[in-house]
Write an enzyme that holds these catalytic residues in place. Structure first.
Site, PDB file in Angstrom:
ATOM      1  N   PRO A   1      -2.165  -4.643 -15.861  1.00 54.80           N
ATOM      2  CA  PRO A   1      -2.754  -5.995 -15.709  1.00 54.80           C
ATOM      3  C   PRO A   1      -1.770  -7.080 -16.158  1.00 54.80           C
ATOM      4  O   PRO A   1      -1.920  -8.244 -15.803  1.00 54.80           O
ATOM      5  CB  PRO A   1      -3.965  -5.944 -16.639  1.00 54.80           C
ATOM      6  CG  PRO A   1      -4.296  -4.500 -16.795  1.00 54.80           C
ATOM      7  CD  PRO A   1      -2.975  -3.789 -16.740  1.00 54.80           C
TER       8      PRO A   1
ATOM      9  N   GLU B   1      -4.940   3.189 -23.260  1.00 55.52           N
ATOM     10  CA  GLU B   1      -4.638   1.763 -23.518  1.00 55.52           C
ATOM     11  C   GLU B   1      -3.356   1.336 -22.810  1.00 55.52           C
ATOM     12  O   GLU B   1      -3.025   0.163 -22.748  1.00 55.52           O
ATOM     13  CB  GLU B   1      -4.535   1.514 -25.030  1.00 55.52           C
ATOM     14  CG  GLU B   1      -5.792   1.846 -25.808  1.00 55.52           C
ATOM     15  CD  GLU B   1      -7.042   1.263 -25.106  1.00 55.52           C
ATOM     16  OE1 GLU B   1      -7.938   2.073 -24.759  1.00 55.52           O
ATOM     17  OE2 GLU B   1      -7.056   0.044 -24.849  1.00 55.52           O
TER      18      GLU B   1
ATOM     19  N   ARG C   1       2.901   0.391   5.459  1.00 56.40           N
ATOM     20  CA  ARG C   1       2.624  -0.126   6.809  1.00 56.40           C
ATOM     21  C   ARG C   1       3.676  -1.141   7.246  1.00 56.40           C
ATOM     22  O   ARG C   1       3.733  -1.533   8.412  1.00 56.40           O
ATOM     23  CB  ARG C   1       1.214  -0.706   6.924  1.00 56.40           C
ATOM     24  CG  ARG C   1       0.756  -1.635   5.848  1.00 56.40           C
ATOM     25  CD  ARG C   1      -0.730  -1.868   5.887  1.00 56.40           C
ATOM     26  NE  ARG C   1      -1.268  -2.199   7.176  1.00 56.40           N
ATOM     27  CZ  ARG C   1      -1.013  -3.299   7.848  1.00 56.40           C
ATOM     28  NH1 ARG C   1      -0.198  -4.176   7.316  1.00 56.40           N
ATOM     29  NH2 ARG C   1      -1.537  -3.550   9.015  1.00 56.40           N
TER      30      ARG C   1
ATOM     31  N   ASP D   1      -0.585  -9.554  10.875  1.00 53.66           N
ATOM     32  CA  ASP D   1      -1.467  -9.376   9.717  1.00 53.66           C
ATOM     33  C   ASP D   1      -1.918 -10.697   9.123  1.00 53.66           C
ATOM     34  O   ASP D   1      -1.232 -11.694   9.222  1.00 53.66           O
ATOM     35  CB  ASP D   1      -0.707  -8.662   8.597  1.00 53.66           C
ATOM     36  CG  ASP D   1      -0.664  -7.178   8.837  1.00 53.66           C
ATOM     37  OD1 ASP D   1       0.072  -6.506   8.123  1.00 53.66           O
ATOM     38  OD2 ASP D   1      -1.365  -6.731   9.763  1.00 53.66           O
TER      39      ASP D   1
END
Ligand code: 4FV
Length: 266
Positions: A89, A116, A154, A169
């Site tokens: 994160p 953690e 991709r 896209d």
């Protein structure tokens, strides 16, 4: 050919991932080799521990540096010029632009944390790039690695089938994609926009660009902020601006009527 290694204590999570869709097609097309490496295979001791208690106390466990360092070194020996990514994160927010950037590497090593997280000395000395797939907390980096691998593969030339191209896209041109329709042309009394049935390619392209612009304006105006508009897009925005201007002018006409007391019901 791109080489990908995913370092995880749950390699079995990737078994079906390698066997389906774009990943499988890329491996079969010989443009990708991908494997999941079990970090526990690089752990020592009777219990082959890959985690331990945090220095300084506190809840949860931390992934030990030795097995991770050994697993990363072994993967770097196999994958030349590998770019090592830690899913966390704390990483830079993942975008299509980063997917394009990662698709230019010959080798990628993904380190999947659990608990953690991993010992900071691995981040400092073995990780080239920390990437986050969003401001939420997972229990492991594996799903984040799959998301990024799918988005990157991709973009490898030849990975997408013949008629399918990544150029069209969402985000490829910084806009959200236009609406998509397929048969039947009438579904539960809802018709497909006539222009899409017209076969008139220029009008269809214009309609698609207009719907992409309006959707992006309504759903993700942040994407338009510092986006360089094409001449055609500026023409469309000017057209809307004049349309909206006419509506506003019409309002002031109404008001002047209203203020002039000879109220008419509209
Ligand atoms: C994550 C994310 C994420 C944090 C602790 C794994 C978890 C656990 N990774 N984008 N969001 N990772 O939540 O990439 O070790």
């Amino acid at each position: 050919m791109m080489d990908i290694a995913v370092l995880t204590i749950f390699p079995e999570m990737f078994a079906s991932f390698w066997e389906h869709g774009i990943v499988r097609r890329a491996v079969e097309a010989g443009i990708l080799s991908a494997s999941a490496v079990n970090i526990r295979d690089f752990a020592s001791g009777r219990h082959k521990n890959t985690d331990d208690m945090p220095y300084g106390g506190g809840s949860g466990m931390v992934m030990k540096p030795e097995p991770l360092a050994a697993a990363i070194r072994a993967s770097k020996d196999k994958i030349s010029e590998a770019h090592t990514v830690y899913l966390t994160p704390q990483g830079r927010p993942f975008t299509q632009k980063i997917a394009e950037e990662l698709s230019s590497y010959k080798g990628l090593i993904f380190v999947c944390g659990r608990y953690e997280g991993i010992d900071e000395r691995i981040c400092q000395n073995f990780i080239d790039d920390e990437i986050s797939i969003g401001d939420f907390v997972l229990t492991g980096g594996e799903l984040a690695a799959m998301v990024i691998i799918e988005a990157v593969i991709r973009l490898i030339p030849g990975a997408l089938g013949g008629d399918d191209s990544a150029e069209k896209d969402s985000f490829a041109d910084g806009l959200l994609e236009h609406a998509h329709y397929t048969r039947p042309s009438i579904f539960e009394d809802q018709e497909v926009p006539e222009v899409l049935l017209s076969g008139h390619h220029a009008r269809i392209e214009q309609w698609r660009l207009e719907t992409s612009l309006i959707r992006t304006f309504l759903k993700r105006p942040d994407l338009l902020k510092n986006r360089k508009m094409s001449k055609q897009e500026i023409r469309i925005l000017n057209h809307w601006q004049s349309e909206i201007g006419n509506i506003i002018d019409a309002q002031s006409v109404c008001k002047s009527f209203a203020l002039s007391g000879d109220e008419q019901t509209f």
